[in-house]
Write an enzyme that holds these catalytic residues in place. Sequence first.
Site, PDB file in Angstrom:
ATOM      1  N   SER A  62       0.815  -1.212   0.000  1.00  0.00           N
ATOM      2  CA  SER A  62       0.000   0.000   0.000  1.00  0.00           C
ATOM      3  C   SER A  62       0.849   1.262   0.000  1.00  0.00           C
ATOM      4  O   SER A  62       2.008   1.260   0.431  1.00  0.00           O
ATOM      5  CB  SER A  62      -0.923   0.006   1.217  1.00  0.00           C
ATOM      6  OG  SER A  62      -1.675  -1.183   1.273  1.00  0.00           O
TER       7      SER A  62
HETATM    8  N1  SAH Z   1      -0.443  -4.660   3.965  1.00  0.00           N
HETATM    9  C1  SAH Z   1       0.014  -5.239   2.747  1.00  0.00           C
HETATM   10  C2  SAH Z   1      -1.075  -5.126   1.708  1.00  0.00           C
HETATM   11  C3  SAH Z   1      -1.072  -6.246   0.772  1.00  0.00           C
HETATM   12  S1  SAH Z   1      -2.373  -6.190  -0.428  1.00  0.00           S
HETATM   13  C4  SAH Z   1       1.266  -4.537   2.264  1.00  0.00           C
HETATM   14  O1  SAH Z   1       1.346  -3.322   2.447  1.00  0.00           O
HETATM   15  O2  SAH Z   1       2.132  -5.173   1.674  1.00  0.00           O
HETATM   16  C5  SAH Z   1      -3.602  -7.177   0.352  1.00  0.00           C
HETATM   17  C6  SAH Z   1      -3.230  -8.589   0.666  1.00  0.00           C
HETATM   18  O3  SAH Z   1      -4.407  -9.234   1.141  1.00  0.00           O
HETATM   19  C7  SAH Z   1      -2.752  -9.419  -0.521  1.00  0.00           C
HETATM   20  O4  SAH Z   1      -1.503  -9.948  -0.223  1.00  0.00           O
HETATM   21  C8  SAH Z   1      -3.813 -10.511  -0.667  1.00  0.00           C
HETATM   22  O5  SAH Z   1      -3.297 -11.750  -1.089  1.00  0.00           O
HETATM   23  C9  SAH Z   1      -4.360 -10.591   0.745  1.00  0.00           C
HETATM   24  N2  SAH Z   1      -5.686 -11.176   0.885  1.00  0.00           N
HETATM   25  C10 SAH Z   1      -6.768 -11.008   0.087  1.00  0.00           C
HETATM   26  N3  SAH Z   1      -7.817 -11.699   0.563  1.00  0.00           N
HETATM   27  C11 SAH Z   1      -7.391 -12.314   1.689  1.00  0.00           C
HETATM   28  C12 SAH Z   1      -8.004 -13.183   2.646  1.00  0.00           C
HETATM   29  N4  SAH Z   1      -9.274 -13.556   2.555  1.00  0.00           N
HETATM   30  N5  SAH Z   1      -7.265 -13.606   3.691  1.00  0.00           N
HETATM   31  C13 SAH Z   1      -5.954 -13.237   3.822  1.00  0.00           C
HETATM   32  N6  SAH Z   1      -5.322 -12.438   2.963  1.00  0.00           N
HETATM   33  C14 SAH Z   1      -6.041 -11.979   1.909  1.00  0.00           C
END
Ligand code: SAH
Length: 217
Positions: A62
């Site tokens: 993000s």
């Molecule tokens: N905070 C992270 C954001 C990653 S984007 C960063 O800054 O790097 C959001 C993430 O949520 C992705 O890696 C995606 O695979 C994960 N995600 C989506 N649905 C999910 C679920 N049901 N349970 C766990 N993770 C999930």
Amino acid sequence: MTDWKALRKNMVDLQIAARGVNDTRVLDTMREVPRHLFVGRGMEASAYGDHALPIGEEQTISQPYMVAIMTVALRLTGEEKILEIGTGSGYQTALLSRLADRVFSVERIETLATRARETLDTLGLTNISILVGDGTIGWKEFAPYDRILVTAGSPAVPTSLLEQLADPGILVIPVGPRTMQQLRIVEKRDGVIEEHDEGGCAFVPLVGKDGWELPTG
Ligand code: SAH
């Protein structure tokens, strides 16, 4: 040689503090955690830009400003047990681990979870547990959580997360249509739930039982 510390200071001063964020604990921690270690190889130089970045598997790390807004909304004192849904790169996880007591983080994509674990281990952060699975159903074993942070966009607040939130507790989650959401702050106190929205955001979809379906085709 790149002066990462100076890049981090600029990121915090120009993108975050200049936009009105004044929580010094959060700002100081963002000045310290090496964000460039959480982006893909070859993208380190872009790590401190004012935007999200791809981390593989169609997911993103993000935007720094959004990370700051979400972290401030959790109002952490250092004592909390946190549940994070969407480990992704692990960058937000690293910040939470420095700002709270213990972090439980759930990621549905195994390769991302593995890479995040490695990066967090490199930094010597030991108060983090990562689970590969569907975070829309939470992580029951260690509930209740003082804070819950969801870093993917959800059609609604998943019931299990509300159940696993401690009282008092704060849940922060992007809620709305698949490609654009409002950052929702949900507070539980004396059995009463209060919610408000803090503004627009755009996260990748939360995919799972209480989230979105995986797109087909
Ligand atoms: N905070 C992270 C954001 C990653 S984007 C960063 O800054 O790097 C959001 C993430 O949520 C992705 O890696 C995606 O695979 C994960 N995600 C989506 N649905 C999910 C679920 N049901 N349970 C766990 N993770 C999930």
